[in-house]
Design a protein around this motif. Structure first.
Motif, PDB file in Angstrom:
ATOM      1  N   PHE A 234       1.047  -1.248  -0.194  1.00 26.16           N
ATOM      2  CA  PHE A 234       0.093  -0.050  -0.044  1.00 26.16           C
ATOM      3  C   PHE A 234       1.019   1.341  -0.015  1.00 26.16           C
ATOM      4  CE2 PHE A 234      -1.875   3.376   2.594  1.00 26.16           C
ATOM      5  CZ  PHE A 234      -2.974   3.417   1.581  1.00 26.16           C
ATOM      6  N   LYS A 235       1.694   1.325   0.787  1.00 25.35           N
ATOM      7  CA  LYS A 235       2.430   2.516   0.975  1.00 25.35           C
ATOM      8  C   LYS A 235       3.525   2.848  -0.178  1.00 25.35           C
ATOM      9  CE  LYS A 235       2.879   2.863   5.744  1.00 25.35           C
ATOM     10  NZ  LYS A 235       3.863   2.774   6.968  1.00 25.35           N
ATOM     11  N   ALA A 236       4.172   1.627  -0.777  1.00 23.58           N
ATOM     12  CA  ALA A 236       4.708   1.610  -2.116  1.00 23.58           C
ATOM     13  C   ALA A 236       3.851   2.297  -3.371  1.00 23.58           C
ATOM     14  CB  ALA A 236       5.195   0.108  -2.625  1.00 23.58           C
ATOM     15  N   MET A 237       2.573   1.905  -3.376  1.00 22.98           N
ATOM     16  CA  MET A 237       1.660   2.347  -4.133  1.00 22.98           C
ATOM     17  C   MET A 237       1.325   3.702  -4.026  1.00 22.98           C
ATOM     18  SD  MET A 237      -2.111   1.145  -4.965  1.00 22.98           S
ATOM     19  CE  MET A 237      -2.804   1.641  -3.100  1.00 22.98           C
ATOM     20  N   ILE A 238       1.236   4.328  -2.791  1.00 27.08           N
ATOM     21  CA  ILE A 238       0.807   5.685  -2.780  1.00 27.08           C
ATOM     22  C   ILE A 238       2.252   6.581  -2.942  1.00 27.08           C
ATOM     23  CG2 ILE A 238      -1.046   5.522  -1.352  1.00 27.08           C
ATOM     24  CD1 ILE A 238       0.398   6.075   0.941  1.00 27.08           C
ATOM     25  N   ASP A 239       3.259   5.908  -2.460  1.00 31.31           N
ATOM     26  CA  ASP A 239       4.365   6.663  -2.853  1.00 31.31           C
ATOM     27  C   ASP A 239       4.919   6.891  -4.431  1.00 31.31           C
ATOM     28  OD1 ASP A 239       4.912   7.101  -0.006  1.00 31.31           O
ATOM     29  OD2 ASP A 239       6.420   5.372   0.141  1.00 31.31           O
ATOM     30  N   ALA A 240       4.615   5.893  -5.036  1.00 27.35           N
ATOM     31  CA  ALA A 240       4.836   5.996  -6.382  1.00 27.35           C
ATOM     32  C   ALA A 240       3.749   6.652  -7.417  1.00 27.35           C
ATOM     33  CB  ALA A 240       5.174   4.505  -6.897  1.00 27.35           C
ATOM     34  N   HIS A 241       2.816   6.847  -6.925  1.00 33.07           N
ATOM     35  CA  HIS A 241       1.403   7.233  -7.957  1.00 33.07           C
ATOM     36  C   HIS A 241       0.667   8.096  -7.068  1.00 33.07           C
ATOM     37  CE1 HIS A 241       2.569   3.860 -10.400  1.00 33.07           C
ATOM     38  NE2 HIS A 241       2.406   2.854  -9.277  1.00 33.07           N
ATOM     39  N   PRO A 242       0.595   9.275  -7.769  1.00 33.55           N
ATOM     40  CA  PRO A 242       0.144  10.461  -6.879  1.00 33.55           C
ATOM     41  C   PRO A 242      -1.392  10.375  -7.064  1.00 33.55           C
ATOM     42  CG  PRO A 242       1.778  11.376  -8.359  1.00 33.55           C
ATOM     43  CD  PRO A 242       1.712  10.010  -8.540  1.00 33.55           C
ATOM     44  N   VAL A 243      -1.938   9.731  -8.093  1.00 32.67           N
ATOM     45  CA  VAL A 243      -3.285   9.462  -7.908  1.00 32.67           C
ATOM     46  C   VAL A 243      -3.791   8.590  -7.068  1.00 32.67           C
ATOM     47  CG1 VAL A 243      -3.232   7.485  -9.625  1.00 32.67           C
ATOM     48  CG2 VAL A 243      -5.422   8.710  -9.520  1.00 32.67           C
ATOM     49  N   ALA A 244      -3.079   7.759  -6.568  1.00 30.74           N
ATOM     50  CA  ALA A 244      -3.477   6.750  -5.619  1.00 30.74           C
ATOM     51  C   ALA A 244      -3.416   7.631  -4.145  1.00 30.74           C
ATOM     52  CB  ALA A 244      -2.639   5.597  -5.334  1.00 30.74           C
ATOM     53  N   HIS A 245      -2.410   8.278  -3.883  1.00 28.60           N
ATOM     54  CA  HIS A 245      -2.215   9.084  -2.895  1.00 28.60           C
ATOM     55  C   HIS A 245      -3.137  10.034  -2.568  1.00 28.60           C
ATOM     56  CE1 HIS A 245       1.234  10.950  -0.078  1.00 28.60           C
ATOM     57  NE2 HIS A 245      -0.027  10.946   0.450  1.00 28.60           N
TER      58      HIS A 245
END
Length: 606
Positions: A111-122
């Motif tokens: 989850f943290k890797a996803m939001i760190d890599a993708h602003p849309v998810a963050h």
């Protein structure tokens, strides 16, 4: 579920659908499929959150601190657990399966890797972020960030020649006259020209005879907008900065010349010079345009409402001056105060007026003729300027709200001693009082004394808490919105009474239980966290929810103004994207959670 079927599901669900295919496949490869039976607790309030859960089938109820009241109903395609993961890793609510339920669990690391890599998810999972970056301009910077921290000073008995020599040596246009770090006055080059040279004073004259005594000061926490507004309204060019009565710096027009004055300052400048109410109304008619500019620049709601309220304050003070010019000097000292949104410094593009007058205790019945005329002149002028008359007649034109200080003290004592519904309503409004113009000493001690008395009365506090829960958020079943079903505002939600007001009510309760003197809602929540009136976790969530709801309200009004419509608070959810609706629902869930906690006295409510 197979890795392929999980990948397919992610491709059909926002925000995972916005990720590159390779990243979706990576998420799917690391995801775990979990099965829950009817009644299984997936997350318990305060327990560690171990994964982000995406519902495949079944149904999950999100419940409050009591574990009974349903705050939200989640179904296939909905995610939960992100609030804990984005915060301290602990669940802020309960998540319970109410049917055989299957979820995909995405690990904390993934989850943290996803939001760190993708602003849309963050952006999707973090409500503290808006769709765009906030622009910081001069008006929103704290005075502390721009002030000169070592202002030139001298004592009141210093001779003029000594003070002028210090100013020349440093090439500055003013010197602060101080004693024991307390500001006694200010001496500027203009004062030297007009009060010393022009009158032929001896160079040994003490500066105390030439200075401007007791100048206006602001704290370092004030916004530069406060300085600009004060400068243009009062025709001054230097602002001493004090904290707890101690001189800590100075901010001058010279410091600000590289920046362009804000539109709010320009409006206040015009109001300060307006010859009559009609001229003031022409200036305040530009407020909608200012609101659009401020919202379009992505200023946060607390900045927008503060700047707009500053204009209302300036209009009120100018109307008081005009009334006194026409009626003559007041027979006794008085203080004009605002309550409601103006008192809290939270005015938007549509505001009524809520105000009152505190008179000196020397006032006689005969004196009321003067103050009745004063109140009518100011209230009529405010109405002409777009601040329409209060529907509940909470105005200084009402004799009940135009009384000597001793009567006001009896009012508050009576509301606290006998907290019936009418008393609760009046106390709620009057706890938001803020001085606007007149003798501010009449308010000194009244607020603190009232808060201390109220806090110690557990019955009154309980009634106020109960009263604060009467405004409900617009949540319906199945994660839908509860909208108006008929009438002029059919299929809309009221972002004021069902959005902002419930949070305003909670902020007022935190101020009451913590004996906090702040009137602004956001400041009350922040102070409540610091003083233990509300838990840190609950306060942070409530601030996020408040920011989202209040920003949405202002964006709705700005959109209406740009369409040539009069702004209001009734927004159709259909005007929002799925992304925006999802986060707005989450914000309402937070508010409902905090209301539940306040009502039960447990959980987030300390």
């Amino acid at each position: 579920m197979t890795e392929t079927s999980i990948t397919d599901l992610l491709a059909r669900t926002h925000p995972y659908d916005a990720l590159p295919a390779a990243d979706r496949m990576t998420l799917a490869a690391g995801a775990e499929t979990l099965e829950f039976a009817d009644g299984d607790v997936i997350y318990a309030l305060g327990a560690p959150v171990t994964a982000l859960c995406l519902i495949v089938s079944g149904q999950v109820h999100i419940t409050g601190a009591d574990g009974i009241e349903v705050l939200s109903i989640l179904g296939p395609g909905n995610s939960f657990g992100e609030r804990g993961l984005m915060r301290d890793g602990m669940a802020p609510v309960n998540a319970v399966a109410v049917a055989p339920t299957q979820v995909i669990a995405i690990s904390i690391e993934a989850f943290k890797a996803m939001i760190d890599a993708h602003p849309v998810a963050h952006r999707f999972f973090d409500r503290t972020r808006s769709a765009g970056a906030k622009r910081q301009d001069i008006t929103t910077i704290a005075v502390d960030d721009l002030m000169t921290r070592t202002p030139l000073t001298c004592t009141p008995d210093a001779p003029l020649i000594e003070a002028a020599g210090k100013m020349r040596a440093l090439g500055v246009s003013c010197i602060i006259v101080a004693e024991d770090d307390a500001v006694r006055g200010i001496l500027t080059t203009g004062d030297i020209t007009s009060r010393a040279v022009a009158e032929g004073l001896d160079l040994s004259t003490p500066v105390a005879q030439i200075m401007t005594p007791d100048p206006l000061t602001l704290p370092p926490s004030a916004m530069v907008a406060d300085v600009l507004n004060a400068m243009v309204e009062r025709a001054i060019t230097h602002m001493p900065v004090t904290e707890a009565g101690r001189l800590v710096g100075i901010l001058t027009q010279t410091d600000l010349t590289r920046f362009q004055a804000t539109s709010s300052a320009a409006l206040i400048h015009d109001i300060a010079k307006a010859p009559d109410a009609a001229s003031i109304a022409k200036v305040t008619a530009r407020i909608p345009e200012l609101l659009v500019q401020l919202v379009s620049a992505q200023n946060p709601h607390q900045t927008v409402t503060r700047l707009i309220t500053d204009i209302g304050d300036a209009a009120t003070r100018r109307l008081l001056v005009l009334a006194e010019e026409r009626l003559g000097p007041p027979p006794v000292p008085y203080l004009w105060l605002a309550c409601g949104s103006q008192g809290r410094q939270e005015q938007t593009g549509v505001s009524d007026q809520d105000n009152c007058l505190i008179l000196h205790d020397d006032a006689t019945d005969a004196d009321d003729a003067y103050f009745a005329a004063l109140a009518k002149s100011v209230s009529d002028g405010l109405d002409q300027a777009g601040y329409f008359y209060c529907p509940g007649d909470m105005m200084a034109t009402n004799l009940q709200w135009r009384q000597p200080l001793a009567i006001w003290k009896r009012y508050f004592q009576g509301w606290i001693d006998k907290p019936d519904p009418q008393a609760q309503m009046l106390a709620s409004v009057m706890f938001d009082l803020r001085p606007i113009g007149g003798t501010t000493a009449l308010f000194d001690g009244l607020q603190e004394q009232t808060l201390d008395t109220a806090k110690s009365n557990s019955i009154f506090v309980a009634h106020m808490v109960s009263n604060s829960l009467k405004h409900t958020v617009p949540l319906g079943l199945f994660r839908g919105f509860a909208m108006a079903r008929a009438g002029e505002h059919k299929n809309t939600i009221d972002l004021k009474h069902n959005g902002v007001v419930p949070i305003v009510d909670l902020g007022r309760i935190y101020a009451l239980t913590g004996a906090l003197t702040q009137a602004n809602t956001r400041a009350r929540i922040v102070a409540g966290m610091a003083e233990g009136a509300v838990s840190a976790a609950g306060g942070r969530d409530l601030l996020d929810a408040y920011d989202l709801i209040a920003d949405t309200r202002l964006e709705h009004q700005a959109t209406q103004i740009k369409r040539g419509e009069a702004p209001d608070n009734f927004m159709p959810p259909a005007a929002l994207s799925d992304f925006e609706r999802s986060h707005l629902r989450d914000a309402f869930v937070v508010v409902k959670t905090m209301q539940s906690a306040a009502g039960s006295g447990r959980g987030y409510f300390s």
